[in-house]
Design a protein around this motif. Sequence first.
Motif, mmCIF file in Angstrom:
data_model
loop_
_atom_site.group_PDB
_atom_site.id
_atom_site.type_symbol
_atom_site.label_atom_id
_atom_site.label_comp_id
_atom_site.label_asym_id
_atom_site.label_seq_id
_atom_site.Cartn_x
_atom_site.Cartn_y
_atom_site.Cartn_z
ATOM 1 N N ALA A 190 -5.950 -5.094 8.539
ATOM 2 C CA ALA A 190 -6.739 -6.223 7.527
ATOM 3 C C ALA A 190 -5.832 -6.762 6.538
ATOM 4 O O ALA A 190 -6.403 -7.635 5.845
ATOM 5 C CB ALA A 190 -7.742 -5.554 7.249
ATOM 6 N N ARG A 191 -4.883 -6.253 6.352
ATOM 7 C CA ARG A 191 -3.902 -6.641 5.024
ATOM 8 C C ARG A 191 -3.118 -8.024 5.409
ATOM 9 O O ARG A 191 -2.738 -8.280 6.392
ATOM 10 C CB ARG A 191 -2.617 -5.704 4.761
ATOM 11 C CG ARG A 191 -3.404 -4.246 4.120
ATOM 12 C CD ARG A 191 -2.232 -3.786 3.582
ATOM 13 N NE ARG A 191 -2.769 -2.244 3.200
ATOM 14 C CZ ARG A 191 -2.397 -1.246 4.024
ATOM 15 N NH1 ARG A 191 -1.462 -1.577 4.968
ATOM 16 N NH2 ARG A 191 -2.789 0.041 3.738
ATOM 17 N N ARG A 192 -3.043 -8.957 4.599
ATOM 18 C CA ARG A 192 -2.274 -9.931 4.683
ATOM 19 C C ARG A 192 -0.684 -9.882 4.389
ATOM 20 O O ARG A 192 -0.063 -10.452 5.230
ATOM 21 C CB ARG A 192 -2.671 -11.175 3.504
ATOM 22 C CG ARG A 192 -4.238 -11.624 3.873
ATOM 23 C CD ARG A 192 -4.557 -12.784 2.671
ATOM 24 N NE ARG A 192 -6.084 -13.042 2.837
ATOM 25 C CZ ARG A 192 -6.303 -14.052 1.978
ATOM 26 N NH1 ARG A 192 -5.598 -14.689 1.112
ATOM 27 N NH2 ARG A 192 -7.639 -14.699 2.546
ATOM 28 N N ARG A 193 -0.313 -8.771 3.610
ATOM 29 C CA ARG A 193 1.048 -8.800 3.335
ATOM 30 C C ARG A 193 1.314 -7.336 4.023
ATOM 31 O O ARG A 193 0.887 -6.263 3.567
ATOM 32 C CB ARG A 193 1.228 -8.729 1.923
ATOM 33 C CG ARG A 193 0.977 -10.039 1.323
ATOM 34 C CD ARG A 193 1.497 -10.046 -0.015
ATOM 35 N NE ARG A 193 3.102 -9.854 -0.292
ATOM 36 C CZ ARG A 193 3.362 -9.822 -1.325
ATOM 37 N NH1 ARG A 193 2.956 -9.929 -2.723
ATOM 38 N NH2 ARG A 193 4.656 -9.357 -1.637
ATOM 39 N N ARG A 194 2.413 -7.330 4.854
ATOM 40 C CA ARG A 194 2.542 -6.121 5.616
ATOM 41 C C ARG A 194 3.866 -5.616 5.423
ATOM 42 O O ARG A 194 4.908 -6.573 5.314
ATOM 43 C CB ARG A 194 2.334 -6.274 7.112
ATOM 44 C CG ARG A 194 0.842 -6.350 7.341
ATOM 45 C CD ARG A 194 0.637 -6.664 8.749
ATOM 46 N NE ARG A 194 -0.858 -7.241 8.925
ATOM 47 C CZ ARG A 194 -1.110 -7.808 9.958
ATOM 48 N NH1 ARG A 194 -0.438 -8.215 10.954
ATOM 49 N NH2 ARG A 194 -2.557 -8.292 10.060
ATOM 50 N N ARG A 195 4.140 -4.100 5.110
ATOM 51 C CA ARG A 195 5.465 -3.935 5.114
ATOM 52 C C ARG A 195 6.088 -3.684 6.391
ATOM 53 O O ARG A 195 5.601 -3.850 7.641
ATOM 54 C CB ARG A 195 5.694 -2.661 4.533
ATOM 55 C CG ARG A 195 4.990 -2.555 3.072
ATOM 56 C CD ARG A 195 4.905 -1.045 2.593
ATOM 57 N NE ARG A 195 4.080 -1.006 1.321
ATOM 58 C CZ ARG A 195 4.089 0.399 0.840
ATOM 59 N NH1 ARG A 195 4.558 1.344 1.099
ATOM 60 N NH2 ARG A 195 3.448 0.155 -0.445
ATOM 61 N N ALA A 196 7.635 -3.592 6.431
ATOM 62 C CA ALA A 196 8.103 -3.555 7.640
ATOM 63 C C ALA A 196 7.698 -2.207 8.386
ATOM 64 O O ALA A 196 7.596 -2.244 9.582
ATOM 65 C CB ALA A 196 9.818 -3.371 7.358
ATOM 66 N N SER A 197 7.529 -1.273 7.644
ATOM 67 C CA SER A 197 7.069 0.018 8.247
ATOM 68 C C SER A 197 5.590 -0.058 9.028
ATOM 69 O O SER A 197 5.303 0.447 9.825
ATOM 70 C CB SER A 197 6.947 1.073 7.242
ATOM 71 O OG SER A 197 5.934 0.737 5.954
#
Length: 405
Positions: A65-72
Amino acid sequence: MPRPSARVPLPVLIAPAAVSAALALRPIRRPFAAATAGWVWSLPAQELPLHVGAVVGAATAPVLARRRRRASDRVGVGMAALTWAGLGVVVARHLAARAALDRALREGLSDGGAGGAGGVTTRATTTSPLPLPRTPWPVVLLRPWPLRPREVRARRGMIYGPDPTANRFDLYTGADGLVEEYSSGATGRAARGVLIHIHGGHFRAGGPSRESRAMLFDHARRGWAAISTTYHLSSTPESGFPQHLVDIKRLIHWVRTEGPSHGIPAGAPIVVAGSSAGAHIAMMAALTAGDARFQPGFTGADTAIDGAVGLYGYYGRLGRESKDISDPVRHPATSAPPVAIIHGTHDTYTPVKGSRRLVRHLRSGSPNPVVYAELRGAQHGFDAVRSPRYLAVVEAVARFTDHLA
């Protein structure tokens, strides 16, 4: 202001389920300690794959659901996708068990059989048995743990021998119970038959009503007297032999002599079933009816049974000193009753080769049906929860025992 707590990376959240699914698909087979640890870790994915998949979905949904995601996050989503795929294979194997059991029953029961060891004639099958019913998904999803239903009555802690701790059992019947004092001529419903289930635990642990609960409850609903029993436990399998077997023979004798006082007709068919170590005892009971070596103090008692069921059993010797008498295949199969053996191909605790060996022995000498089913991908202990696979096993065992009633 306090700093917000660090978010647990998604791969860390997914890892336990991913490992469980991987071990369900490719179990560790050696060394034994690692295989046992792997089996235990695989149990959630092996027996509750849909529930584990739901947990993985709940952990992954906030990240998606997040727009910005980390590599993890991306790594975690990939792990989740692979875990879901693996769980899908596990579910497919669960569903395939129904066809395998149906095929085994059709092949094993198609020729009927001669009189069983207990004097019950196995009905000849002239038409193909009805297929097993479809999977009850609401039960699988919402009620996986087999709690005792309202229509089943329980009498716990009943005693069948001189040791009130070791010689005890739980008795399950329909909610209306069984007519008391059947032998006195009282009116009422009497048991169609008796199903005795023997627990596993490597002969050193365990107790009544911990395994095969769904099978016990199902038979009680069908009008059977369903017994879940224990026996003398020991530090090693051989140190307790043959007392394990003596106890179960004593229980069979109790059913024959005391059963009429509890609504069990004197001639009711008796089927002995067991899980793991209990399956070993069940098969030994089937192959040693009337053997005085295992009936001290009641050598003349009728301990013949009308059928035996083994679930993921160990069927080898219990030690070097007792190898000639504790190994089921060392006893003639000529007087064996109808037998049903069910084992998983992924069992790393009691490998399936032991069941294959026993089936070869039985089929080479027994005049009665030998039903054998291998469940692809099934591990040890598949009778704990109401999975699609185990519910198919419950129905298959019911069809086998109905054949004897």
